[in-house]
Design a protein around this motif. Structure first.
Motif, mmCIF file in Angstrom:
data_model
loop_
_atom_site.group_PDB
_atom_site.id
_atom_site.type_symbol
_atom_site.label_atom_id
_atom_site.label_comp_id
_atom_site.label_asym_id
_atom_site.label_seq_id
_atom_site.Cartn_x
_atom_site.Cartn_y
_atom_site.Cartn_z
ATOM 1 N N LEU A 200 12.656 -19.922 14.099
ATOM 2 C CA LEU A 200 12.902 -18.676 13.372
ATOM 3 C C LEU A 200 12.548 -18.900 11.907
ATOM 4 O O LEU A 200 13.003 -19.869 11.295
ATOM 5 N N VAL A 201 11.735 -18.008 11.342
ATOM 6 C CA VAL A 201 11.392 -18.063 9.921
ATOM 7 C C VAL A 201 11.852 -16.753 9.295
ATOM 8 O O VAL A 201 11.344 -15.680 9.627
ATOM 9 N N GLY A 202 12.858 -16.829 8.410
ATOM 10 C CA GLY A 202 13.423 -15.607 7.842
ATOM 11 C C GLY A 202 13.832 -15.789 6.404
ATOM 12 O O GLY A 202 13.597 -16.832 5.787
ATOM 13 N N TYR A 203 14.476 -14.759 5.863
ATOM 14 C CA TYR A 203 14.929 -14.780 4.480
ATOM 15 C C TYR A 203 16.130 -15.693 4.318
ATOM 16 O O TYR A 203 16.949 -15.832 5.229
ATOM 17 N N HIS A 204 16.257 -16.264 3.127
ATOM 18 C CA HIS A 204 17.424 -17.097 2.840
ATOM 19 C C HIS A 204 18.628 -16.250 2.447
ATOM 20 O O HIS A 204 19.767 -16.676 2.583
ATOM 21 N N GLU A 205 18.375 -15.017 1.964
ATOM 22 C CA GLU A 205 19.487 -14.163 1.540
ATOM 23 C C GLU A 205 20.274 -13.697 2.755
ATOM 24 O O GLU A 205 19.743 -13.566 3.853
ATOM 25 N N GLU A 206 21.568 -13.426 2.543
ATOM 26 C CA GLU A 206 22.450 -13.116 3.660
ATOM 27 C C GLU A 206 22.705 -11.619 3.764
ATOM 28 O O GLU A 206 23.844 -11.163 3.673
ATOM 29 N N SER A 207 21.653 -10.825 3.932
ATOM 30 C CA SER A 207 21.835 -9.397 4.180
ATOM 31 C C SER A 207 22.215 -9.199 5.642
ATOM 32 O O SER A 207 22.017 -10.093 6.484
ATOM 33 N N GLU A 208 22.745 -8.023 5.968
ATOM 34 C CA GLU A 208 23.153 -7.761 7.347
ATOM 35 C C GLU A 208 21.967 -7.806 8.306
ATOM 36 O O GLU A 208 22.096 -8.320 9.426
ATOM 37 N N SER A 209 20.811 -7.272 7.893
ATOM 38 C CA SER A 209 19.654 -7.247 8.793
ATOM 39 C C SER A 209 19.151 -8.659 9.084
ATOM 40 O O SER A 209 18.790 -8.979 10.222
ATOM 41 N N THR A 210 19.136 -9.522 8.070
ATOM 42 C CA THR A 210 18.731 -10.912 8.282
ATOM 43 C C THR A 210 19.745 -11.632 9.160
ATOM 44 O O THR A 210 19.381 -12.378 10.075
ATOM 45 N N ALA A 211 21.040 -11.404 8.891
ATOM 46 C CA ALA A 211 22.092 -12.036 9.692
ATOM 47 C C ALA A 211 22.015 -11.601 11.151
ATOM 48 O O ALA A 211 22.232 -12.416 12.065
ATOM 49 N N ASP A 212 21.693 -10.329 11.408
ATOM 50 C CA ASP A 212 21.610 -9.838 12.778
ATOM 51 C C ASP A 212 20.443 -10.493 13.524
ATOM 52 O O ASP A 212 20.576 -10.854 14.703
ATOM 53 N N ARG A 213 19.308 -10.634 12.855
ATOM 54 C CA ARG A 213 18.173 -11.298 13.494
ATOM 55 C C ARG A 213 18.502 -12.759 13.808
ATOM 56 O O ARG A 213 18.175 -13.267 14.887
ATOM 57 N N ARG A 214 19.138 -13.441 12.864
ATOM 58 C CA ARG A 214 19.525 -14.830 13.102
ATOM 59 C C ARG A 214 20.520 -14.932 14.259
ATOM 60 O O ARG A 214 20.449 -15.841 15.090
ATOM 61 N N SER A 215 21.456 -13.965 14.319
ATOM 62 C CA SER A 215 22.437 -13.958 15.396
ATOM 63 C C SER A 215 21.761 -13.831 16.758
ATOM 64 O O SER A 215 22.134 -14.527 17.722
ATOM 65 N N VAL A 248 6.421 -27.029 17.238
ATOM 66 C CA VAL A 248 6.762 -25.642 17.565
ATOM 67 C C VAL A 248 5.534 -24.943 18.133
ATOM 68 O O VAL A 248 4.432 -25.048 17.597
ATOM 69 N N THR A 249 5.710 -24.240 19.248
ATOM 70 C CA THR A 249 4.599 -23.494 19.843
ATOM 71 C C THR A 249 4.697 -21.998 19.582
ATOM 72 O O THR A 249 3.732 -21.268 19.829
ATOM 73 N N ALA A 250 5.845 -21.532 19.089
ATOM 74 C CA ALA A 250 6.010 -20.103 18.802
ATOM 75 C C ALA A 250 6.999 -19.930 17.658
ATOM 76 O O ALA A 250 7.992 -20.658 17.567
ATOM 77 N N ALA A 251 6.712 -18.961 16.799
ATOM 78 C CA ALA A 251 7.593 -18.672 15.665
ATOM 79 C C ALA A 251 7.962 -17.202 15.676
ATOM 80 O O ALA A 251 7.097 -16.334 15.851
ATOM 81 N N LEU A 252 9.259 -16.940 15.506
ATOM 82 C CA LEU A 252 9.738 -15.580 15.290
ATOM 83 C C LEU A 252 9.900 -15.411 13.781
ATOM 84 O O LEU A 252 10.685 -16.129 13.152
ATOM 85 N N VAL A 253 9.171 -14.466 13.206
ATOM 86 C CA VAL A 253 9.059 -14.345 11.754
ATOM 87 C C VAL A 253 9.607 -12.987 11.329
ATOM 88 O O VAL A 253 9.331 -11.960 11.972
#
Length: 358
Positions: A200-215, A248-253
């Protein structure tokens, strides 16, 4: 010769009453459509005709002070919505809001530039809620002012946020996309194609949308008993080298901006997308998001992604807000809705490579 244009004087209820041949109280009754008071149809028609002839406009602030509805829904955005890139992202939200507001019999009022502090739009100006001119408001924007959100909740001002939001002051009414479920579903799609090293490649900030994707990503990892590899948007070459080192063979960005940069780094290193590295994008790009990843001028890819139901989110937010204004709902679980996102198969995901890459 200089012409001086005189400002037209505001028409009063007394003037309307004189023209209609009724009392000022009768004009007020017609305007307020007072319950339990019968007005003869011919009298009402005379008042309506006088209102039309004089061009009388309702004092909306006065109505608010008297506890009356103006049939106005406000729309407040923390970021500009009309630059071309932003318009493409926000357009469906606004289209759904406009369409449903018209169907519900409400006018729209867009709040824009006043109330800025340090370059950011603000709800409160000199301690006053700027949104109070409307009956209630739809709020949009990634960069939310948490203190203002808490204050709106505490004051019980009727509003619905587009996008899941949380407040320490109480429940926030919102309509969002179910990013956790959509991210997990995209992971499952990769798993079905043989990918066993998915990052998973995402934002470092802890917004709700980023947290939901990480979850959603972590949920899928737990289901398949895989160790998570979650990277943030730091130095792009360093992130890419980490992906290579972990085979890694696949990345979720999280965004197409990150995905385009990652694809460019892969291509520059002799890797093929998707044959050597599959890339899935976790929803539409929000142009107001900021990242260390550079913009790429390469042609846009046919990304494998999920589609955020933005038009329906806007329409649903209006329906919930109108129900709150009519006393049919209180802020709580019934006014917190996550809508499913639709998976879109593109050209950036394929079967996992047969052998690990070095």
């Amino acid at each position: 010769m200089r012409h001086v244009t005189q400002r037209r004087k505001r028409v009063t209820q007394a003037e309307v009453a004189r023209l209609a041949g009724v009392s000022q109280a009768m004009v007020s009754l017609v305007l307020n459509d007072s319950e339990g008071v019968r007005v003869a149809p011919e009298t009402r028609q005379r008042v309506v005709e006088a209102l039309r002839q004089t061009g009388y406009t309702v004092d909306i602030m006065g109505r608010r002070l008297r506890g009356k509805s103006n049939q106005i829904i406000g729309v407040f955005t923390y970021e500009a919505v009309f630059p071309s890139g932003s318009a493409d992202f926000y357009g469906p939200f606004l289209g759904g809001i406009e369409e449903e507001s018209e169907a519900q019999g409400f006018d729209l009022l867009l709040f824009t530039s006043p109330g800025r502090r340090q370059g950011r739009r603000k709800v409160y100006e000199e301690g006053s809620n700027r949104l109070g001119i409307a009956d209630g408001c739809i709020l949009l924007g990634r960069h939310t002012d948490r203190a203002e959100l808490d204050r709106l909740v505490d004051e019980r001002f009727p509003f619905v946020f587009i996008g899941r939001r949380e407040s320490s002051a109480g429940p926030v009414s919102y309509v969002g996309g179910d990013y956790a479920a959509a991210t997990a579903a995209l992971y499952e799609r990769l798993w079905s194609l043989g990918h066993r090293r998915v990052a998973l490649v995402g934002y470092h900030e802890e917004s709700e949308s980023t947290a939901d994707r990480r979850s959603g990503y972590l949920r899928a990892c737990r289901r398949h008993r895989k160790t998570p590899l979650a990277l943030t948007d730091g130095d792009p070459p360093a992130v890419f080298e980490r992906l290579r080192a972990d085979e890694v063979t696949a990345a979720l960005v999280e965004t197409t901006e990150m995905a385009a940069a990652l694809r460019a780094l892969a291509t520059g290193s002799g890797l093929r997308v998707p044959e050597d590295l599959s890339i899935g994008v976790l929803g539409d790009t929000d142009p107001t998001q900021t990242s260390a990843w550079p913009l790429r001028t390469a042609p846009e890819a046919d990304w494998t992604t999920f589609r955020i139901p933005r038009r329906e989110m806007g329409a649903r937010a209006v329906r919930i807000l109108v129900a709150m204004l009519r006393g049919e709902m209180e802020p709580g679980r019934r006014t917190q809705v996550l809508l499913p996102c639709e998976l879109v198969d593109g050209a950036t995901v394929t079967d996992a490579p047969r052998a690990p890459r070095r």
